[in-house]
Design a protein around this motif. Structure first.
Motif, PDB file in Angstrom:
ATOM      1  N   GLY A   9       0.798  -1.219   0.000  1.00 34.50           N
ATOM      2  CA  GLY A   9       0.000   0.000   0.000  1.00 34.50           C
ATOM      3  C   GLY A   9       0.827   1.265   0.000  1.00 34.50           C
ATOM      4  O   GLY A   9       0.299   2.346   0.230  1.00 34.50           O
ATOM      5  N   SER A  10       2.115   1.152  -0.278  1.00 34.47           N
ATOM      6  CA  SER A  10       2.964   2.341  -0.264  1.00 34.47           C
ATOM      7  C   SER A  10       2.987   3.030  -1.618  1.00 34.47           C
ATOM      8  O   SER A  10       3.344   2.415  -2.618  1.00 34.47           O
ATOM      9  CB  SER A  10       4.399   1.975   0.125  1.00 34.47           C
ATOM     10  N   PRO A  11       2.650   4.310  -1.652  1.00 39.67           N
ATOM     11  CA  PRO A  11       2.726   5.049  -2.911  1.00 39.67           C
ATOM     12  C   PRO A  11       4.141   5.545  -3.218  1.00 39.67           C
ATOM     13  O   PRO A  11       4.396   6.063  -4.295  1.00 39.67           O
ATOM     14  CB  PRO A  11       1.775   6.230  -2.671  1.00 39.67           C
ATOM     15  N   SER A  12       5.057   5.347  -2.288  1.00 40.36           N
ATOM     16  CA  SER A  12       6.437   5.806  -2.459  1.00 40.36           C
ATOM     17  C   SER A  12       7.201   4.866  -3.388  1.00 40.36           C
ATOM     18  O   SER A  12       7.014   3.651  -3.359  1.00 40.36           O
ATOM     19  CB  SER A  12       7.123   5.862  -1.090  1.00 40.36           C
ATOM     20  N   GLU A  13       8.079   5.426  -4.176  1.00 40.35           N
ATOM     21  CA  GLU A  13       8.830   4.641  -5.158  1.00 40.35           C
ATOM     22  C   GLU A  13       9.727   3.589  -4.498  1.00 40.35           C
ATOM     23  O   GLU A  13       9.847   2.484  -4.983  1.00 40.35           O
ATOM     24  CB  GLU A  13       9.676   5.577  -6.027  1.00 40.35           C
ATOM     25  N   PRO A  76       2.954   1.772   4.944  1.00 40.51           N
ATOM     26  CA  PRO A  76       3.508   2.677   5.951  1.00 40.51           C
ATOM     27  C   PRO A  76       2.375   3.356   6.697  1.00 40.51           C
ATOM     28  O   PRO A  76       1.241   3.409   6.199  1.00 40.51           O
ATOM     29  CB  PRO A  76       4.302   3.692   5.117  1.00 40.51           C
ATOM     30  N   VAL A  77       2.668   3.854   7.874  1.00 39.16           N
ATOM     31  CA  VAL A  77       1.685   4.615   8.637  1.00 39.16           C
ATOM     32  C   VAL A  77       1.686   6.048   8.108  1.00 39.16           C
ATOM     33  O   VAL A  77       2.731   6.679   7.996  1.00 39.16           O
ATOM     34  CB  VAL A  77       2.017   4.627  10.145  1.00 39.16           C
ATOM     35  N   TYR A  78       0.503   6.523   7.751  1.00 43.61           N
ATOM     36  CA  TYR A  78       0.304   7.915   7.357  1.00 43.61           C
ATOM     37  C   TYR A  78      -0.782   8.497   8.238  1.00 43.61           C
ATOM     38  O   TYR A  78      -1.914   8.024   8.216  1.00 43.61           O
ATOM     39  CB  TYR A  78      -0.141   8.022   5.899  1.00 43.61           C
ATOM     40  N   LYS A  79      -0.443   9.475   9.027  1.00 40.79           N
ATOM     41  CA  LYS A  79      -1.404  10.169   9.886  1.00 40.79           C
ATOM     42  C   LYS A  79      -2.222   9.185  10.742  1.00 40.79           C
ATOM     43  O   LYS A  79      -3.436   9.279  10.842  1.00 40.79           O
ATOM     44  CB  LYS A  79      -2.331  11.047   9.060  1.00 40.79           C
ATOM     45  N   ALA A  81      -2.811   5.961  10.254  1.00 45.26           N
ATOM     46  CA  ALA A  81      -3.526   4.886   9.562  1.00 45.26           C
ATOM     47  C   ALA A  81      -2.680   4.405   8.378  1.00 45.26           C
ATOM     48  O   ALA A  81      -1.552   4.849   8.186  1.00 45.26           O
ATOM     49  CB  ALA A  81      -4.885   5.375   9.081  1.00 45.26           C
ATOM     50  N   TYR A  82      -3.238   3.504   7.601  1.00 43.36           N
ATOM     51  CA  TYR A  82      -2.566   3.017   6.392  1.00 43.36           C
ATOM     52  C   TYR A  82      -2.744   4.052   5.286  1.00 43.36           C
ATOM     53  O   TYR A  82      -3.494   5.029   5.436  1.00 43.36           O
ATOM     54  CB  TYR A  82      -3.122   1.655   5.980  1.00 43.36           C
ATOM     55  N   SER A  83      -2.094   3.840   4.157  1.00 45.73           N
ATOM     56  CA  SER A  83      -2.133   4.832   3.083  1.00 45.73           C
ATOM     57  C   SER A  83      -3.532   4.971   2.492  1.00 45.73           C
ATOM     58  O   SER A  83      -4.292   4.010   2.393  1.00 45.73           O
ATOM     59  CB  SER A  83      -1.137   4.473   1.979  1.00 45.73           C
ATOM     60  N   GLY A  84      -3.869   6.172   2.079  1.00 47.58           N
ATOM     61  CA  GLY A  84      -5.168   6.445   1.483  1.00 47.58           C
ATOM     62  C   GLY A  84      -5.374   5.713   0.170  1.00 47.58           C
ATOM     63  O   GLY A  84      -6.479   5.271  -0.139  1.00 47.58           O
ATOM     64  N   VAL A  85      -4.304   5.555  -0.595  1.00 44.90           N
ATOM     65  CA  VAL A  85      -4.442   4.863  -1.873  1.00 44.90           C
ATOM     66  C   VAL A  85      -4.722   3.371  -1.646  1.00 44.90           C
ATOM     67  O   VAL A  85      -5.466   2.758  -2.413  1.00 44.90           O
ATOM     68  CB  VAL A  85      -3.219   5.113  -2.791  1.00 44.90           C
ATOM     69  N   LEU A  86      -4.178   2.789  -0.579  1.00 43.64           N
ATOM     70  CA  LEU A  86      -4.514   1.399  -0.245  1.00 43.64           C
ATOM     71  C   LEU A  86      -5.996   1.309   0.112  1.00 43.64           C
ATOM     72  O   LEU A  86      -6.700   0.405  -0.343  1.00 43.64           O
ATOM     73  CB  LEU A  86      -3.657   0.880   0.908  1.00 43.64           C
ATOM     74  N   TYR A 120      -6.133  -0.718  14.975  1.00 43.33           N
ATOM     75  CA  TYR A 120      -7.328   0.116  14.889  1.00 43.33           C
ATOM     76  C   TYR A 120      -7.632   0.637  13.495  1.00 43.33           C
ATOM     77  O   TYR A 120      -8.712   1.190  13.274  1.00 43.33           O
ATOM     78  CB  TYR A 120      -7.219   1.288  15.870  1.00 43.33           C
ATOM     79  N   ALA A 121      -6.711   0.460  12.556  1.00 41.68           N
ATOM     80  CA  ALA A 121      -6.957   0.948  11.198  1.00 41.68           C
ATOM     81  C   ALA A 121      -6.910  -0.184  10.173  1.00 41.68           C
ATOM     82  O   ALA A 121      -7.899  -0.444   9.495  1.00 41.68           O
ATOM     83  CB  ALA A 121      -5.955   2.048  10.841  1.00 41.68           C
ATOM     84  N   LEU A 122      -5.767  -0.870  10.088  1.00 48.11           N
ATOM     85  CA  LEU A 122      -5.599  -1.855   9.016  1.00 48.11           C
ATOM     86  C   LEU A 122      -6.401  -3.138   9.258  1.00 48.11           C
ATOM     87  O   LEU A 122      -7.126  -3.596   8.374  1.00 48.11           O
ATOM     88  CB  LEU A 122      -4.113  -2.184   8.808  1.00 48.11           C
TER      89      LEU A 122
END
Length: 182
Positions: A9-13, A76-79, A81-86, A120-122
């Motif tokens: 779920g990572s949008p990073s290259e 990765p954790v973003y804010k 939670a998991y990534s928004g694109v995931l 609590y998120a994923l």
């Protein structure tokens, strides 16, 4: 031979979580599993953001996941939670796409304060998709060197990761045997 899908779920290259997921995939291949790696970066953005659940790319991902014997999902954790694109990708997959499948959730983050993001998120979204969540793994960025073939540089975390992966393998094999004998 069983099919395992590893979903990044990572949008990073070149992300830490993706490097750990690739490493887990390599370990599974050493155990004679067939592994398919899917990255949110490889899914057409238009399909995800316009919710095109019937697009060829989304249909292919759906088929791969539904036919898999087990799934590893990482982000990765973003804010907190998991990534928004995931989340956007998971939202357009069928409601029961993970039905009866063992799912090993994995998250990476910069501090221990985000440890509960996996719980609590994923995990809740994976459970909503009917997946059988395993305990899961949370790795700190400081425990990962994304330049190495084995990116997990902390010996204790590496041992815990291999233990969780072995448990995942046992469940996948047990379910495959149960299907075989029914």
């Amino acid at each position: 031979m069983s099919e395992i899908v590893v979903l990044s779920g990572s949008p990073s290259e070149f992300s830490r979580s993706e490097q750990v997921l690739k490493y887990l995939g390599a370990l599974l291949q050493q155990e004679y599993f067939s592994v398919t790696h899917i990255s949110v970066k490889d899914v057409p953005a238009e399909d995800v953001f316009q919710g095109k659940f019937d697009s060829p790319a989304i249909q292919e991902i759906t088929a791969l996941v539904q036919n898999a014997k087990g799934i590893i999902v990482g982000s990765p954790v973003y804010k907190g939670a998991y990534s928004g694109v995931l989340k956007a990708l998971l939202d357009i997959l069928p409601q029961d796409v993970l039905k009866h499948k063992p799912v090993l959730p994995l998250m990476t983050g910069g501090s221990p304060s985000h440890l509960l993001a996996i719980e609590y998120a994923l995990k809740p979204v994976l459970a909503t998709l009917k997946g059988h969540n395993l305990k899961g793994l949370y790795l700190l960025d400081s425990q990962i060197d994304k330049q190495q073939e084995n990116p997990i540089i902390d010996a204790d975390i590496l041992q815990r990761t291999k233990k969780q992966l072995q448990y995942f393998i046992e469940i996948v094999n047990r379910q495959a045997s149960a299907v075989f004998f029914t």
